[in-house]
Write an enzyme that holds these catalytic residues in place. Structure first.
Site, PDB file in Angstrom:
ATOM      1  N   ASP A  67       0.807  -1.272   0.060  1.00 22.52           N
ATOM      2  CA  ASP A  67       0.011   0.026  -0.004  1.00 22.52           C
ATOM      3  C   ASP A  67       1.001   1.278   0.014  1.00 22.52           C
ATOM      4  O   ASP A  67       1.804   1.208   0.710  1.00 22.52           O
ATOM      5  CB  ASP A  67      -0.917  -0.113   1.089  1.00 22.52           C
ATOM      6  N   GLU A  78       1.684   0.093  -5.340  1.00 16.39           N
ATOM      7  CA  GLU A  78       1.192   1.468  -5.501  1.00 16.39           C
ATOM      8  C   GLU A  78       2.331   2.535  -5.547  1.00 16.39           C
ATOM      9  O   GLU A  78       2.694   2.988  -4.595  1.00 16.39           O
ATOM     10  CB  GLU A  78       0.129   1.989  -4.753  1.00 16.39           C
TER      11      GLU A  78
END
Length: 781
Positions: free
Chosen positions: A335, A365
């Site tokens: 994340d 990400e």
């Protein structure tokens, strides 16, 4: 002191055996540390927290080395709980759970001591990762544990639990497979689970209480104990070992179905600082601060972890490796990886691939949630992954396909023109954008964040009001009212003809969007339920909206079975054909040839047995127009077989195209293939020799018609005996061919009148001489 007190052992936390337990805690600024042992989990208050940790058996620990405090306790401590009592140099005293906890009490209140082996499910020692030759074979499926089985109409016994993944043989009223059997039938290779390490915002003591109004749902991006499975997904969160066993049962069940497991991990921030796993142990070390000394907020939730600091980096490395080894996890999605320094991610990828398993997939990400003091050169953004063994999300491709994430902005599949160039970049695996290899890009259209695919397309079509959607924020309707009533009266599929599902424009656009993802170079990912036309009723941030919005409605499989079959067919096609799974920029440049890139159409060919494929050539077409288009395709001696059209997808021939033109339905895709070994068509080979007295052949070519195909240009391919030579093939029934010799694109003609070549019956080949200035050709043979 922090910078010099580095401990490199992989034994922090509690090392348990039946004879003894050894406790190690890195707390370099502590004046004194004691181990506090308890018989139980403590007294919970009305919020499900334990705030009083006094009254335990407190044993002083030894200041050992490199900032580590040490204690060896003889005897079997399994079933006991513990905390660390830490006296700081300022004289303050605080109780802290073990950052390296392997088990915890309900709601993570205290660390627990367990015999991990005793909680292994039967057969765990024999559990193996499903075989995978290479990372390019991955097809990812992003899924939330609770969403998977929370549907009240489905026949799960263990709704919302890890154990729901162990339930096989589940069917709907028409015999369609649901649950884990559905995942196997769909053909995905990896299930990417939203965060499943222990998080804070769901009260595990009340999650199964129907009368409780406390939150029962969250995505899990609020981490508390990084090395322990979340208890709200366990059947009994009060017993620390149950969540361990049931999590392993889930992993084992998926592995037995041939599906690997990826964890979504959140090492960029914690839900809380003062009550988090780090600050009470070593205040001020684990979190970044800005130039004014305030907590940095690049995550957007109030803090960010200082991953570049040696012991923070070590913690993440240790944690990832623990999940890979103890729980047999097959991959990790990071994340907000932009908040993590690239050296840390690179070290993780190197160590995991070298020392655990090279087939473990690592990606994340490549962006932040806001401004961070981490220098730009250290942020793990797109491009930083080049040749480092990990991959990143391709948001360029995502936006090109669908448009923006929450608004009415459109992309190629949702109605925006002139997006062909951006689509091509994604098709090629971003190797001319930010990647050295297609393996470094994760291709997707939607995930849990933002509008899901169906709702996004409804919004681009201006249909959200007709569907009955109202704005949802933090799990409630903006302006008041009942969320459940809104969901129950909404009509997200009002435009879909249930008898002709694939004729709906919204369905067509949804299939086209993910069809592009599943047939492009790179690693594809779809969101759970895309294959069932899943809606979240317009909620673009459903992390607190509960089952009423988030649960996968398995009844949709029966309603929209043609959509599921189409997805399954595309995945089967991809898995059977390595041409869609190239691994290098060199392969892409050699084997991927563009055929058309204009007028809302993209067509390309994977040529010459790309990546060792059994099909010689493959043509892929994406038509984003509402109307049918005609596409020129190369001549094939055996004809082009159709594997994918607007109604069906798969690995078998649906049709055969013998022309040099194919019609592609509006808002659809098509895949055609040419294979060696097929029955050759009866053809004639025509060779034309062109002779010019001045010997100047540059720019001259042939325009031919009547060949049994469409009129076209034919270039001279070589010089022979002072003549330019061209050759082409025509069907055996053709008796007459028209031609014009021209300069470039009609700048001049050799002669003004049309000329013809007469082909005799029964001829398998003909060679014709054309002399400049003559209206007639001469047969040589």
């Amino acid at each position: 002191m922090y910078d010099t007190a580095y401990y490199d052992g992989r034994d922090l936390g509690c090392t348990y055996s039946g004879m003894e337990s050894i406790f190690r805690l890195w707390a370099p600024d502590a004046r004194k540390v004691s181990l506090a042992l308890y018989q139980d989990a403590g007294s919970y208050n009305s919020e499900g927290k334990v705030t009083d940790h006094a009254g335990g058996l407190e044993i002083g620990m030894k200041e050992w080395k490199d900032g580590v405090w040490f204690l060896r306790f003889f005897g079997d401590l399994a079933g006991r709980y513990y905390m660390y009592k830490i006296e700081g140099r300022d004289g303050g005293i605080r109780y802290a759970a073990d950052p390296y906890s392997r088990a915890v009490s309900a709601n993570g209140a205290r660390s627990a001591i367990v015999d991990l082996k005793a909680w292994n499910p039967p057969g765990w020692e024999e559990d193996k990762r499903p075989p995978m030759e290479s990372l390019q074979d991955s097809v990812l499926y992003e899924l939330h544990v609770r969403d998977f089985s929370a549907d009240p109409e489905a026949g799960f016994k263990y709704k919302g639990k890890y154990k729901a993944f162990t339930e096989t043989g589940l069917r709907d009223d028409e015999g369609n497979k649901i649950g884990i059997d559905h995942l196997e039938e769909l053909g995905v290779t990896h299930v990417h689970l939203l965060p499943v390490s222990d998080f804070q915002t769901v009260n595990e003591l009340r999650v199964d209480d129907p009368d409780s109004s406390e939150p029962k749902y969250n995505w899990g991006y609020d981490p508390q104990h990084y090395n322990v499975p979340e208890g709200s997904y366990a059947t009994d969160p009060l017993k620390p070992g149950v969540r361990i066993r049931e999590f392993k049962e889930m992993v084992m069940a998926l592995h037995r179905k041939g599906i690997r497991v990826i964890l979504d991990v959140v090492y960029n921030h914690t839900y809380n600082v003062e009550e988090g796993p780090f600050e009470p142990v070593v205040p001020g070390y684990y979190y970044r601060r800005d130039a004014e000394g305030k907590l940095a907020n690049g995550s957007g939730v109030g803090n960010e972890l200082a991953t570049e600091r040696p012991m923070m980096r070590k913690y993440i490395l240790d944690s990832v490796r623990y999940w890979a080894e103890e729980y047999h996890i097959d991959g990790f999605r990071f994340d907000l990886m932009g908040l993590m320094d690239t050296d840390t991610i690179t070290q993780i990828a190197d160590e995991i691939h070298r020392e655990v398993d090279p087939s473990i997939l690592i990606y994340g990400e490549p962006w932040t949630g806001g401004e961070t003091p981490l220098p730009l050169r250290q942020q793990t953004l797109k491009g930083t992954q080049r040749s480092k063994g990990f991959s990143v999300f391709n948001d360029h491709f995502r936006a090109a396909i669908k448009g923006d994430s929450d608004g009415q902005g459109k992309g190629f599949a949702t109605g925006r023109p002139e997006m062909e160039a951006e689509i091509i970049e994604g098709i090629k695996g971003a190797v001319h954008d930010f990647a050295d290899s297609p393996l470094e890009t994760i291709n997707y259209v939607t995930v849990h964040d933002n509008l899901n695919l169906w709702d996004k397309i409804l919004k681009t079509q201006g249909q959200q009001m007709e569907a009955g959607f109202q704005e949802i924020r933090d799990g409630e309707l903006v302006g008041g009212g009942s969320l459940r009533e809104m969901v129950e009266r909404s009509e997200p599929y009002r435009s879909v003809d249930k008898e002709h599902v694939l004729q709906s424009e919204t369905v067509k656009r949804a299939i086209l969007a993910n069809g592009i993802v599943l047939t492009s170079q790179g690693i594809p990912m779809i969101q759970a339920g895309d294959e069932l036309l899943r809606t979240k009723y317009g909620d673009h941030n459903s992390y607190r909206s509960g089952d009423i919005v988030n649960a996968i409605r398995w009844g949709n499989k029966r309603k929209f079975k043609p959509v599921f079959d189409y997805y399954r067919g595309l995945i089967e096609l991809r898995k059977n054909h390595p041409a869609f799974r190239m691994t290098s920029k060199e392969q892409v440049e050699k084997h991927l040839k563009m055929l058309r890139s204009e007028d809302n159409t993209v067509a390309y060919m994977l040529k010459d047995y790309a990546n060792g494929d059994v099909w010689k050539n493959i043509i892929v077409v994406y038509n984003a127009n509402r109307h049918e288009i005609n596409l020129d395709i190369p001549f094939s001696l055996t004809g082009w077989k159709v594997a994918v059209n607007s109604k069906h997808a798969g690995n078998e021939a649906l049709d055969c195209i013998v022309d040099e033109e194919v019609a592609v339905a509006g808002l659809s895709m098509m895949v055609l293939y040419e294979e060696v070994g097929g029955t050759p068509r009866q053809v004639k080979k025509v060779e034309i020799q062109y002779e010019r007295p001045d010997g100047k052949y540059d720019g001259w070519n042939l325009w031919v018609w009547g060949t049994g195909y469409h009129e076209r240009r034919v270039d001279f391919e070589r010089m022979e005996n002072g003549r330019a030579v061209a050759s082409f093939i025509v069907p055996s029934h053709v008796k007459r061919i028209g031609y014009i010799v021209r300069l470039n694109d009609w700048e001049a003609k050799d002669v003004e009148r049309d000329s013809y070549i007469e082909l005799g019956p029964g001829q398998s080949a003909a060679t014709v001489l054309i002399r400049s200035g003559s209206e007639h050709s001469k047969k040589i043979s």
